[in-house]
Design a protein around this motif. Sequence first.
Motif, PDB file in Angstrom:
ATOM      1  N   LEU A  80     -10.990  -0.306  21.977  1.00 19.96           N
ATOM      2  CA  LEU A  80      -9.444   0.223  22.563  1.00 19.96           C
ATOM      3  C   LEU A  80      -8.794   1.514  21.693  1.00 19.96           C
ATOM      4  CD1 LEU A  80      -7.518  -3.432  23.245  1.00 19.96           C
ATOM      5  CD2 LEU A  80      -8.859  -1.789  24.919  1.00 19.96           C
ATOM      6  N   GLU A  81      -8.290   2.609  22.069  1.00 25.29           N
ATOM      7  CA  GLU A  81      -7.570   3.672  21.516  1.00 25.29           C
ATOM      8  C   GLU A  81      -6.725   3.793  21.597  1.00 25.29           C
ATOM      9  OE1 GLU A  81      -9.726   6.627  23.031  1.00 25.29           O
ATOM     10  OE2 GLU A  81     -11.949   6.608  22.253  1.00 25.29           O
ATOM     11  N   PHE A  82      -6.409   3.979  19.965  1.00 28.27           N
ATOM     12  CA  PHE A  82      -4.035   3.924  19.535  1.00 28.27           C
ATOM     13  C   PHE A  82      -4.007   5.208  18.833  1.00 28.27           C
ATOM     14  CE2 PHE A  82      -5.572  -0.627  20.573  1.00 28.27           C
ATOM     15  CZ  PHE A  82      -4.773  -0.516  21.272  1.00 28.27           C
ATOM     16  N   GLN A  83      -2.828   5.936  19.399  1.00 25.04           N
ATOM     17  CA  GLN A  83      -2.651   6.867  18.316  1.00 25.04           C
ATOM     18  C   GLN A  83      -1.788   6.269  17.026  1.00 25.04           C
ATOM     19  OE1 GLN A  83       0.593   9.185  21.779  1.00 25.04           O
ATOM     20  NE2 GLN A  83      -0.956  10.903  21.353  1.00 25.04           N
ATOM     21  N   SER A  84      -1.189   5.388  16.991  1.00 30.11           N
ATOM     22  CA  SER A  84      -1.277   5.309  15.283  1.00 30.11           C
ATOM     23  C   SER A  84      -1.778   3.965  14.551  1.00 30.11           C
ATOM     24  CB  SER A  84       0.358   5.830  15.611  1.00 30.11           C
ATOM     25  OG  SER A  84       0.606   4.121  16.098  1.00 30.11           O
ATOM     26  N   LEU A  85      -1.117   4.011  13.939  1.00 28.25           N
ATOM     27  CA  LEU A  85      -1.420   2.504  13.279  1.00 28.25           C
ATOM     28  C   LEU A  85      -0.482   1.106  13.411  1.00 28.25           C
ATOM     29  CD1 LEU A  85      -3.852   0.668  11.515  1.00 28.25           C
ATOM     30  CD2 LEU A  85      -1.907   1.726   9.144  1.00 28.25           C
ATOM     31  N   GLU A  86       0.453   1.729  13.735  1.00 26.03           N
ATOM     32  CA  GLU A  86       1.341   0.715  14.213  1.00 26.03           C
ATOM     33  C   GLU A  86       1.510  -0.116  15.435  1.00 26.03           C
ATOM     34  OE1 GLU A  86       5.494   1.666  15.168  1.00 26.03           O
ATOM     35  OE2 GLU A  86       4.927   3.986  14.720  1.00 26.03           O
TER      36      GLU A  86
ATOM     37  N   PHE B  70       0.586  -1.811  -0.040  1.00 28.29           N
ATOM     38  CA  PHE B  70       0.079   0.137  -0.192  1.00 28.29           C
ATOM     39  C   PHE B  70       0.541   0.958   0.327  1.00 28.29           C
ATOM     40  CE2 PHE B  70      -2.578  -3.422   2.314  1.00 28.29           C
ATOM     41  CZ  PHE B  70      -3.462  -3.890   1.396  1.00 28.29           C
ATOM     42  N   GLY B  71       1.852   1.224   0.256  1.00 25.51           N
ATOM     43  CA  GLY B  71       2.946   2.409   0.426  1.00 25.51           C
ATOM     44  C   GLY B  71       2.734   3.404   1.286  1.00 25.51           C
ATOM     45  N   LYS B  72       1.706   3.349   2.439  1.00 23.64           N
ATOM     46  CA  LYS B  72       1.463   4.385   3.257  1.00 23.64           C
ATOM     47  C   LYS B  72       2.365   4.418   4.077  1.00 23.64           C
ATOM     48  CE  LYS B  72      -2.737   4.540   4.214  1.00 23.64           C
ATOM     49  NZ  LYS B  72      -3.382   6.454   3.512  1.00 23.64           N
ATOM     50  N   ARG B  73       2.670   5.230   4.816  1.00 25.14           N
ATOM     51  CA  ARG B  73       4.053   5.930   5.207  1.00 25.14           C
ATOM     52  C   ARG B  73       3.548   5.389   7.429  1.00 25.14           C
ATOM     53  NH1 ARG B  73       2.833  11.527   5.007  1.00 25.14           N
ATOM     54  NH2 ARG B  73       1.391  11.777   6.858  1.00 25.14           N
ATOM     55  N   GLU B  74       2.687   5.324   7.599  1.00 23.66           N
ATOM     56  CA  GLU B  74       1.255   4.731   9.046  1.00 23.66           C
ATOM     57  C   GLU B  74       2.130   2.997   9.184  1.00 23.66           C
ATOM     58  OE1 GLU B  74      -1.736   7.427   6.848  1.00 23.66           O
ATOM     59  OE2 GLU B  74      -0.512   6.060   6.121  1.00 23.66           O
ATOM     60  N   PHE B  75       2.464   3.041   7.728  1.00 27.29           N
ATOM     61  CA  PHE B  75       2.974   0.957   8.476  1.00 27.29           C
ATOM     62  C   PHE B  75       4.297   1.608   8.901  1.00 27.29           C
ATOM     63  CE2 PHE B  75      -0.529  -0.237   5.301  1.00 27.29           C
ATOM     64  CZ  PHE B  75      -0.998  -0.527   6.304  1.00 27.29           C
ATOM     65  N   LYS B  76       4.619   2.647   9.101  1.00 27.04           N
ATOM     66  CA  LYS B  76       6.618   2.495   9.374  1.00 27.04           C
ATOM     67  C   LYS B  76       6.481   3.332  10.676  1.00 27.04           C
ATOM     68  CE  LYS B  76       8.419   3.523   4.921  1.00 27.04           C
ATOM     69  NZ  LYS B  76       9.306   4.413   3.996  1.00 27.04           N
ATOM     70  N   ILE B  77       7.832   2.554  11.332  1.00 32.27           N
ATOM     71  CA  ILE B  77       7.861   2.936  12.518  1.00 32.27           C
ATOM     72  C   ILE B  77       7.971   4.910  12.588  1.00 32.27           C
ATOM     73  CG2 ILE B  77       9.799   3.628  14.302  1.00 32.27           C
ATOM     74  CD1 ILE B  77      10.651   0.533  13.591  1.00 32.27           C
ATOM     75  N   GLY B  78       7.024   5.264  13.327  1.00 32.72           N
ATOM     76  CA  GLY B  78       7.265   7.168  13.873  1.00 32.72           C
ATOM     77  C   GLY B  78       6.536   7.383  12.692  1.00 32.72           C
ATOM     78  N   GLY B  79       6.199   6.912  11.855  1.00 31.81           N
ATOM     79  CA  GLY B  79       5.164   7.572  10.658  1.00 31.81           C
ATOM     80  C   GLY B  79       4.136   8.454  10.861  1.00 31.81           C
ATOM     81  N   GLU B  80       3.740   8.455  11.741  1.00 33.38           N
ATOM     82  CA  GLU B  80       2.743   9.571  12.260  1.00 33.38           C
ATOM     83  C   GLU B  80       3.308  10.095  13.797  1.00 33.38           C
ATOM     84  OE1 GLU B  80      -1.589   7.158  11.580  1.00 33.38           O
ATOM     85  OE2 GLU B  80      -0.116   5.785  12.246  1.00 33.38           O
ATOM     86  N   ILE B  81       2.868  10.935  13.240  1.00 35.02           N
ATOM     87  CA  ILE B  81       2.584  11.937  14.794  1.00 35.02           C
ATOM     88  C   ILE B  81       1.419  12.030  16.137  1.00 35.02           C
ATOM     89  CG2 ILE B  81       3.226  14.633  15.716  1.00 35.02           C
ATOM     90  CD1 ILE B  81       3.261  15.413  12.905  1.00 35.02           C
TER      91      ILE B  81
END
Length: 274
Positions: free
Chosen positions: A229-235, A197-208
């Motif tokens: 459950l709630e989370f701040q990032s996809l990873e 998918f090429g989305k940066r959300e799958f990378k470490i630190g990909g989201e603030i």
Amino acid sequence: MGNQVEKLTHLNYAEVPTSDPNGFDPDDDGPRIGVSYIFSNDDDDQDDHLDRFSQDTHVANHEEKPFDPEDQLPCAIYYRDECVYETNPAAATHSAESLLNKCRPGDLLEFLATGQYPHWAVYVGDFQVVHMHRAEIKNNFLTDVSQGKKGRIVNGLYRYRALPPEVIARNALDHVGSRDRELYWRNSECFAAWCRFGKREFKIGGEIRIGKQPYRLKLLFSEKKSHVLEFQSLEDVIMEKRRNDQIGKDAVMQEMANHLNATHENNKEEQVVN
């Protein structure tokens, strides 16, 4: 509950809050847990059965339990009000040899065994896959990577638009040999999904990681019982989802029940003090 570091460590059905089909119930007064995690680099490191990828040297682990679909906890991931991932309990698993007849370059594969983290790989053609294992990106034959586990094609679990097959394969092959600090993914699933998918959300630190937690992991215990459950990032969501897959449905339910019971007791004590 804010952004607290917390490890959920079981749930009887009467105590699992229900929520609407989208995972969000504005009238739900039940507990909804905000979770923020710090993880090690690769949870696949904890799988001791993937030491080698050679049929000549692999020794079967006779204690390994075949994948049991009944032990997998169905779930869905939401980004705000959009569902971006949903499990497919009806998806059939196949032997590695059977998968070879079904795969096309760019397909995502998931190999499964009870009590182990799911192992993801990208099929790149010529009977080969690229995958992340023990903090290294490797290129091996599909039959070697499976190590007797059954697998399935999981292209449709994430609801993002896929890149062209040749781009997916190139994304994977370009990183073969990368290891340790050269890696940008926490596990095999994040790497394989990024390739497709090429989305940066799958990378470490990909989201603030600031502000309100936009991701929700909806755990589906039954048709009428669920928990969010709630989370701040996809990873972070992926790490928790994979942990649930590894420990199994019953263990997750037990953890949740313990947590909710403890929360209930704490609330009772606070009321007595006040």
